[in-house]
Write a protein that holds these residues in place. Structure first.
Motif, PDB file in Angstrom:
ATOM      1  N   ASP A   1      -8.583 -13.540 -13.440  1.00  0.00           N
ATOM      2  CA  ASP A   1      -7.669 -12.595 -13.799  1.00  0.00           C
ATOM      3  C   ASP A   1      -7.730 -11.326 -13.449  1.00  0.00           C
ATOM      4  O   ASP A   1      -7.009 -10.535 -12.649  1.00  0.00           O
ATOM      5  N   LEU A   2      -9.062 -10.658 -13.618  1.00  0.00           N
ATOM      6  CA  LEU A   2      -9.325  -9.387 -13.361  1.00  0.00           C
ATOM      7  C   LEU A   2      -9.272  -9.208 -11.987  1.00  0.00           C
ATOM      8  O   LEU A   2      -8.719  -8.282 -11.341  1.00  0.00           O
ATOM      9  N   LEU A   3      -9.940  -9.955 -10.999  1.00  0.00           N
ATOM     10  CA  LEU A   3     -10.061  -9.996  -9.580  1.00  0.00           C
ATOM     11  C   LEU A   3      -8.703 -10.069  -9.015  1.00  0.00           C
ATOM     12  O   LEU A   3      -8.314  -9.298  -8.135  1.00  0.00           O
ATOM     13  N   GLN A   4      -7.576 -10.846  -9.628  1.00  0.00           N
ATOM     14  CA  GLN A   4      -6.390 -11.004  -9.101  1.00  0.00           C
ATOM     15  C   GLN A   4      -5.711  -9.411  -9.416  1.00  0.00           C
ATOM     16  O   GLN A   4      -4.874  -8.985  -8.471  1.00  0.00           O
ATOM     17  N   THR A   5      -5.929  -8.989 -10.362  1.00  0.00           N
ATOM     18  CA  THR A   5      -5.264  -7.598 -10.672  1.00  0.00           C
ATOM     19  C   THR A   5      -5.690  -6.619  -9.781  1.00  0.00           C
ATOM     20  O   THR A   5      -4.784  -5.749  -9.566  1.00  0.00           O
ATOM     21  N   VAL A   6      -6.783  -6.549  -9.390  1.00  0.00           N
ATOM     22  CA  VAL A   6      -7.302  -5.572  -8.431  1.00  0.00           C
ATOM     23  C   VAL A   6      -6.954  -6.003  -7.038  1.00  0.00           C
ATOM     24  O   VAL A   6      -7.643  -5.239  -6.096  1.00  0.00           O
ATOM     25  N   GLY A   7      -6.432  -7.069  -6.739  1.00  0.00           N
ATOM     26  CA  GLY A   7      -6.282  -7.487  -5.403  1.00  0.00           C
ATOM     27  C   GLY A   7      -7.461  -8.280  -4.587  1.00  0.00           C
ATOM     28  O   GLY A   7      -7.533  -8.121  -3.510  1.00  0.00           O
ATOM     29  N   ILE A   8      -8.125  -8.922  -5.574  1.00  0.00           N
ATOM     30  CA  ILE A   8      -9.104  -9.638  -4.711  1.00  0.00           C
ATOM     31  C   ILE A   8      -9.156 -11.086  -4.985  1.00  0.00           C
ATOM     32  O   ILE A   8      -9.096 -11.470  -6.218  1.00  0.00           O
TER      33      ILE A   8
ATOM     34  N   ARG B   1     -14.547  -4.017 -12.738  1.00  0.00           N
ATOM     35  CA  ARG B   1     -15.615  -4.184 -13.968  1.00  0.00           C
ATOM     36  C   ARG B   1     -15.290  -2.893 -15.084  1.00  0.00           C
ATOM     37  O   ARG B   1     -15.398  -3.380 -16.113  1.00  0.00           O
ATOM     38  N   ALA B   2     -14.853  -1.839 -14.791  1.00  0.00           N
ATOM     39  CA  ALA B   2     -14.459  -0.943 -15.477  1.00  0.00           C
ATOM     40  C   ALA B   2     -13.383  -1.521 -16.527  1.00  0.00           C
ATOM     41  O   ALA B   2     -13.359  -1.254 -17.861  1.00  0.00           O
ATOM     42  N   LEU B   3     -12.264  -2.213 -15.923  1.00  0.00           N
ATOM     43  CA  LEU B   3     -11.259  -2.698 -16.773  1.00  0.00           C
ATOM     44  C   LEU B   3     -11.562  -3.905 -17.578  1.00  0.00           C
ATOM     45  O   LEU B   3     -10.870  -4.135 -18.466  1.00  0.00           O
TER      46      LEU B   3
ATOM     47  N   THR C   1     -23.675 -11.706  -7.973  1.00  0.00           N
ATOM     48  CA  THR C   1     -22.423 -11.926  -7.233  1.00  0.00           C
ATOM     49  C   THR C   1     -21.379 -11.006  -7.980  1.00  0.00           C
ATOM     50  O   THR C   1     -21.736 -10.674  -9.138  1.00  0.00           O
ATOM     51  N   VAL C   2     -19.986 -11.245  -7.504  1.00  0.00           N
ATOM     52  CA  VAL C   2     -18.879 -10.400  -8.310  1.00  0.00           C
ATOM     53  C   VAL C   2     -18.682 -10.991  -9.424  1.00  0.00           C
ATOM     54  O   VAL C   2     -18.448 -10.340 -10.442  1.00  0.00           O
ATOM     55  N   ARG C   3     -18.666 -12.457  -9.623  1.00  0.00           N
ATOM     56  CA  ARG C   3     -18.790 -13.007 -11.021  1.00  0.00           C
ATOM     57  C   ARG C   3     -19.754 -12.222 -11.672  1.00  0.00           C
ATOM     58  O   ARG C   3     -19.301 -12.338 -13.146  1.00  0.00           O
ATOM     59  N   GLN C   4     -20.908 -12.744 -11.471  1.00  0.00           N
ATOM     60  CA  GLN C   4     -22.042 -12.217 -12.341  1.00  0.00           C
ATOM     61  C   GLN C   4     -21.922 -10.882 -12.930  1.00  0.00           C
ATOM     62  O   GLN C   4     -21.966 -10.367 -14.090  1.00  0.00           O
ATOM     63  N   ILE C   5     -21.289  -9.789 -12.040  1.00  0.00           N
ATOM     64  CA  ILE C   5     -21.272  -8.521 -12.343  1.00  0.00           C
ATOM     65  C   ILE C   5     -20.394  -8.099 -13.435  1.00  0.00           C
ATOM     66  O   ILE C   5     -20.498  -7.616 -14.246  1.00  0.00           O
ATOM     67  N   LEU C   6     -19.221  -8.835 -13.232  1.00  0.00           N
ATOM     68  CA  LEU C   6     -18.015  -8.848 -14.281  1.00  0.00           C
ATOM     69  C   LEU C   6     -18.241  -9.798 -15.539  1.00  0.00           C
ATOM     70  O   LEU C   6     -18.155  -9.162 -16.718  1.00  0.00           O
TER      71      LEU C   6
END
Lengths: 341, 332
Positions: free
Chosen positions: B138-145, B169-171, B112-117
């Motif tokens: 926070d990261l997801l919010q930053t990229v607009g998800i 993920r990169a950030l 899942t996205v959470r696991q990836i990050l």
């Protein structure tokens, strides 16, 4: 039946193509109308999922049944409706009177046949040439599309050629029987720009020489500006704007066309700051909005846009746009809004 | 304003062996990148452009040591990355991240996205276990998800959203340099514009430095400060964005720019330079200037003598062509 214009080689009327999936019907093409004048070029533009490729496959009757089906409409090619043709009749038209070039020449060429055999194949089937004549003509075609040392290339297999060369072979195959209509589906998308420039130049030159009518399907607005006379902009299975190329690029009417043009990063202009964007993304084909398909992303949307799908209205100059803004309704809407306030 | 070099690439070569012959020995090399040098300053965006096979992606991969270069130096913050062992290099990748072209192929479909990050956060030990969830949100919010989408799998997202996850993920490890390898090439224009704006916004917010690899010159003009043009493993021109686009000097750059179809229908078009033939094979590249087989200005000497990068102006505009030996050439 409506009277067809003699000048038009192809008229598409109210074309509807649907796919039937477990989750329901997807109307990939939903009531599309356009026509191609003899010797002219039309561009169909749109983003992924707009239905532009399915439109071309429907014209060629290449939509795979039973998953997909042309459910309604007429495709009139030189006065005859292609949708009423039998399979055999279509085979005589395909590759002979109407030809197609696809995006990926590696997957659309047969890897087990030489280039020469693939060009000769359609000549032998459609023009009943014998082996020898077909071979001579194949070499002639390779020369025509600008392949150096065609006598050598004719014996080579697709894997031995570069991407640009393969696309030239595709064009040679498509033009071998001197078709009256050529459909090019993203013909240069897989190519590098310097090779793209060569191929576009070649298509233009051959079109002039042979008088072929051309339909280009692409997402690249630059290619459209360079090549086309008329442009149909598609969004979610519908044509939203249909106009001559100059109007599309200098005076676009539909908010989607405007948004699309503004979001292209320009290599030829000095622009600072942010790119303007179309907010959101294309809706899922299962959850299309009621009313105008673009309403979820449109910066100008009003109540009527959510409620009712606008018609494709023809203006005095013959150009068409599908948007409430360009109807009398719009002003009434504005008044309605102001009286509410 | 003093500029601090964040990344310095010196004489980088990347040869890939071609195996063949009776005993499967090395019979030849693909010279994907052949002796290139450039500097990337802190906080800027440098783009590498060129057509397929010019070595732009190989350069990006070599900097991250995803493929070990044949020779050369890669100095990052003053430290030579090629001198690090594998474990140290892995640690170092906290500072150097990459975003790939196809986010679907570069995200694990079973996570899942959470696991990836969270995986990225765990490996690089960025925050404590407790803070991870908050950081992912926070990261997801930053990229607009939206945070409510973090337990979904990559296939449940659209192409543009997947690319946003790749960016997140990169950030996640707070990198200094992000290499964007055709990061927006697979996206539709309306989505591409959104992602480009996001990349610019993030650059300001986190003081990122970008090495942007792309074949799309429109995108490159929009996002870069400086541009490197490559052809067959060599740098042919390097310069400030405006200087390079308004006054391209290398015949290849000129052809490349003129080949792009423009959406300007009203104006009179500049004459198009159409190059003949294809790019030669990097296995056996032409001697002398690599572009001489397709160059409309080729002279006898171009076939034997390799041109050096000549300085053309004060804004560090350089091009490798014999025509430019005595400064800019008058093409008119």
């Amino acid at each position: 039946m409506t009277i067809s214009n003699q000048e038009n080689i192809l008229e598409v009327r109210n074309l509807c193509t649907s796919f039937f999936t477990d989750e329901g019907e997807v109307k990939a093409v939903d009531g599309v109308d356009f026509s191609i004048e003899k010797g002219k070029t039309i561009g169909i533009v749109g983003e992924s999922g707009s239905g532009k490729s399915i439109t071309s496959l429907s014209i060629m009757r290449l939509v795979q049944e039973p998953a997909g089906k042309v459910v309604d409409g007429e495709i009139v090619f030189k006065g005859e409706n292609l949708l009423t043709k039998t399979k055999k009749e279509m085979r005589d038209i395909r590759g002979n009177k109407i030809s197609m070039i696809f995006q990926e020449p590696m997957t659309s060429l047969n890897p087990t046949l030489t280039c020469g055999e693939q060009i000769a194949e359609s000549l032998r089937i459609h023009q009943k040439l014998n082996r020898k004549e077909a071979r001579v003509k194949a070499i002639e075609m390779l020369k025509l599309v600008g392949i150096p040392s065609p006598e050598k290339r004719v014996k080579q297999y697709p894997f031995e050629l570069s991407g640009g060369m393969r696309q030239r072979v595709m064009i040679a195959i498509a033009l071998a029987c001197n078709p009256e209509l050529l459909i090019a589906d993203e013909p240069t998308t897989a190519l590098d720009v310097t090779i793209q420039a060569q191929i576009l130049e070649l298509i233009k030159k051959l079109q002039e020489e042979l008088g072929t009518s051309l339909m280009i399907i692409t997402h690249d607005l630059g290619v459209v500006a360079e090549m086309c006379d008329r442009v149909a902009v598609m969004y979610c299975g519908k044509v939203v704007e249909y106009a001559d190329v100059k109007t599309i690029f200098t005076d676009p009417k539909h908010p989607y066309t405007i948004g699309l043009l503004n979001s292209v990063p320009r290599h030829d202009l000095k622009v600072e700051g942010e790119l303007s964007v179309i907010k959101g993304s294309v809706p899922s084909p299962f959850e299309l909005p009621s009313g105008c398909r673009f309403v979820t992303r449109c910066p100008h949307a009003r109540e009527i846009c959510h409620r009712e799908l606008p018609a494709l209205e023809t203006k005095e100059d013959g150009n068409q746009v599908r948007c409430w803004i360009h109807t009398d309704q719009w002003e009434k809407q504005a008044e309605a809004v102001s009286t509410h306030e | 304003m003093s500029k601090k070099a964040l990344l310095e690439v010196n004489n980088l070569k990347q040869y890939f062996p071609i195996k063949g012959g009776l005993f499967g020995g090395t019979v030849n090399h693909v010279k994907a990148v052949d002796d290139i040098s450039f500097v990337v300053y802190e906080g800027e965006t440098v783009s590498v452009v060129g057509e397929s096979g010019c070595g732009k992606s190989t350069t990006g991969r070599a900097i991250l040591r995803l493929d070990d270069p044949t020779s050369g130096d890669i100095l990052f913050d003053g430290e030579n990355l090629l001198g690090l062992n594998k474990a140290k290099m892995r640690k170092k990748r906290k500072d150097l991240q990459i975003i790939f072209q196809d986010p679907y192929a570069s995200l694990n479909p079973r996570q899942t996205v959470r696991q990836i990050l969270e995986e990225a956060l765990e490996i690089q030990n960025v925050v404590s276990r407790k803070e991870r969830r908050q950081k992912v949100e926070d990261l997801l919010q930053t990229v607009g998800i939206g945070a409510h989408q973090m337990d979904r799998y990559p296939h449940e997202f659209s192409g543009g959203q997947r690319q946003r996850i790749g960016i997140a993920r990169a950030l996640s490890v707070d990198p200094k340099l992000v290499i964007c390898d055709e990061a927006v090439s697979a996206l539709d224009v309306s989505i591409q514009a959104q992602v480009l704006n996001l990349l610019k916004e993030l650059q300001q917010k986190f003081q990122l430095t970008y090495l942007f690899i792309s074949h799309d010159l429109g995108v490159v003009r929009h996002i870069s400060d400086r541009i490197i043009v490559m052809y067959l493993g060599k740098i042919v021109e390097i310069g400030d964005k405006d200087s390079l686009f308004e006054n391209p000097q290398h015949p290849y750059t000129r052809a490349l720019l003129s080949a792009i179809p423009s959406i300007n229908v009203g104006e009179k078009k500049k004459e198009r330079i159409i190059l003949k033939g294809d790019v030669p094979s990097p296995i056996d590249p032409p001697a002398g200037c690599r572009f001489h087989t397709r160059c409309p200005y080729a002279m006898d000497r171009c076939a034997v003598e390799e041109p050096k990068l000549h300085s053309l102006s004060e804004v560090e505009h350089k091009a490798a062509c014999h025509l430019l030996e005595d400064g800019p050439y008058d093409y008119s």
